[in-house]
Design an enzyme around this catalytic site. Structure first.
Site, short mmCIF file in Angstrom:
data_model
loop_
_atom_site.label_atom_id
_atom_site.label_comp_id
_atom_site.label_asym_id
_atom_site.label_seq_id
_atom_site.Cartn_x
_atom_site.Cartn_y
_atom_site.Cartn_z
N TYR A 13 -15.74 -2.87 6.53
CA TYR A 13 -14.42 -2.60 6.59
C TYR A 13 -13.96 -2.69 8.37
O TYR A 13 -12.87 -3.52 8.49
CB TYR A 13 -14.28 -1.23 6.56
CG TYR A 13 -12.89 -0.52 6.88
CD1 TYR A 13 -11.84 -0.75 6.11
CD2 TYR A 13 -12.84 0.54 7.70
CE1 TYR A 13 -10.85 -0.20 6.47
CE2 TYR A 13 -11.57 1.15 8.29
CZ TYR A 13 -10.44 0.89 7.58
OH TYR A 13 -9.18 1.32 7.90
N LYS A 68 -11.32 -5.39 9.74
CA LYS A 68 -10.34 -4.80 10.90
C LYS A 68 -10.42 -5.79 12.09
O LYS A 68 -9.30 -6.18 12.64
CB LYS A 68 -10.38 -3.63 11.08
CG LYS A 68 -10.28 -2.55 9.88
CD LYS A 68 -8.42 -2.86 9.75
CE LYS A 68 -8.18 -1.87 8.54
NZ LYS A 68 -6.43 -2.29 8.11
N GLY A 118 -0.51 4.71 -0.98
CA GLY A 118 -1.53 5.26 -0.29
C GLY A 118 -1.13 6.57 0.72
O GLY A 118 -0.38 6.88 0.75
N GLN A 119 -2.16 6.78 1.35
CA GLN A 119 -1.95 8.05 2.34
C GLN A 119 -1.10 7.55 3.39
O GLN A 119 -0.26 8.55 3.51
CB GLN A 119 -3.51 8.34 3.04
CG GLN A 119 -3.48 9.53 3.83
CD GLN A 119 -4.62 9.75 4.94
OE1 GLN A 119 -5.39 8.65 5.20
NE2 GLN A 119 -4.66 10.90 5.62
N GLY A 178 0.76 -1.35 -0.08
CA GLY A 178 -0.08 -0.02 0.16
C GLY A 178 0.82 1.20 0.05
O GLY A 178 0.50 2.30 0.61
N1 SER Z 1 -9.89 6.63 8.31
C1 SER Z 1 -10.71 5.29 8.14
C2 SER Z 1 -11.86 5.54 7.33
O1 SER Z 1 -12.53 6.68 7.56
C3 SER Z 1 -11.08 4.48 9.34
O2 SER Z 1 -9.84 3.67 9.51
O3 SER Z 1 -12.39 4.81 6.76
#
Ligand code: SER
Length: 315
Positions: free
Chosen positions: A142, A146, A11-12, A8
């Site tokens: 999501y 996690k 990514g950010q 990744g």
């Molecule tokens: N920053 C992430 C999101 O908003 C949360 O882990 O999906």
């Protein structure tokens, strides 16, 4: 000698973590991997870069073998709002991707850092001072990946001795690489809009409080937990960490202290509002503080000043 793989990497978090690690461990010792070529020439050319698909185990194993990787920062994931739009793909990338990383780590003896999230909690979780160990039961796909990932990482440590570690990141605020598809992304967008247009339309309702953190603290957390004395770690894969608890109006007020003419209105996105409403307001990060000395450096005011100064320089 450390040999690190960052998935990744475009990514950010990844785009900044690669540079942060290369400064500490040397350019050639940090392998960046992603499925797009990094647009930033520093990231692209300063050290090794590979295209990988975490969902294809052979592509991960090949890079780990070629570079004799001993530590993997596994950042490749689909964030909360995108995941709700594509749940099957999110499961495939977030879960099967992590499983492949852990399997490769088991075979090649790598340590693994995996970011979990405030999203690993759900509506039944205590919202204020959310304890390290508590009810989770997330309701977003999501969050389910996690929470499951936290358990899978624990399992690989207990069963196979893989040195898995991780933190539950709050919303991350940064100016170098935009996040994509997250619920907390508003806290990044607001700064760009404030500098460029002096106004912002927020998709989360006034009063929606969420934990947040400035990227320099998030990068330090990732490196510090991997360097922590394992004898002191009671928890491993899901340390609550936070730096500030932020609502849209508090963020707007912090911006107005630097840009007094800034104004904000609201146009609520029901999808992202529902996601945010299922997450805690404020985590208790005592375990991270006690077990590996976690302490953030940036509060809301310091972060806002630094964000605005840096975005203004680039605009
Ligand atoms: N920053 C992430 C999101 O908003 C949360 O882990 O999906």
């Amino acid at each position: 000698m450390k040999k690190i793989l960052v998935t990744g990497a475009v990514g950010q978090i990844g785009s900044e973590l690669v540079a942060f690690l290369r400064e500490r461990f040397g350019n050639d010792n940090v392998v960046a991997a992603g499925h797009a070529k990094p647009p930033d020439p520093d990231l692209r050319d300063a050290g090794p870069f590979h295209f990988i698909e975490c969902t294809e185990i052979a592509s991960v194993a090949a890079v780990v073998k070629q570079h004799r990787v001993d530590t993997i920062y596994h950042l490749a994931a689909i964030l909360s709002a995108s995941a709700e739009k594509h749940p099957q793909k999110a499961w495939q990338v977030n879960m099967n991707g992590l499983y492949n990383i852990l399997e490769v780590a088991r075979e090649y003896g790598c340590a693994v850092f995996t970011p979990s999230s405030i999203a690993a909690f759900g509506p039944g979780t205590p919202r204020e001072g959310t304890p390290q160990v508590t009810v989770q039961r997330p309701t977003t796909i999501y969050g389910i990946t996690k929470a499951s990932g936290e358990l899978l990482c624990d399992y690989y440590f207990l069963k196979y001795g893989v040195d898995t570690r991780g933190v539950r990141y709050p919303g991350l605020i940064s100016y170098k690489t935009a996040p994509g598809g997250g619920t907390t992304d508003y806290a990044v967008e607001i700064f760009f809009e404030a500098v460029r247009r002096r106004r912002y339309t927020c998709w989360l309702r006034e009063g929606t409080r969420l934990d947040m953190m400035y990227m320099p603290d998030a990068l330090r957390a990732a490196v510090e937990i991997m360097a922590a004395d394992p004898a002191r770690l009671v928890h491993r894969n899901a340390f609550n960490i936070t730096a500030m608890t932020v609502s849209p109006e508090r963020l707007a007020a912090a911006i107005q202290r630097v840009i007094p003419e800034f104004t904000m209105d609201y146009d609520i996105d029901p999808l992202r509002q529902a996601i945010a409403d299922s997450w805690p307001n404020r985590l208790d990060d005592t375990a991270a503080r006690e077990e590996w000395g976690w302490a953030p450096k940036y509060d809301l005011a310091a972060m806002a000043e630094d964000m605005i100064a840096n975005i203004s320089k680039r605009s």
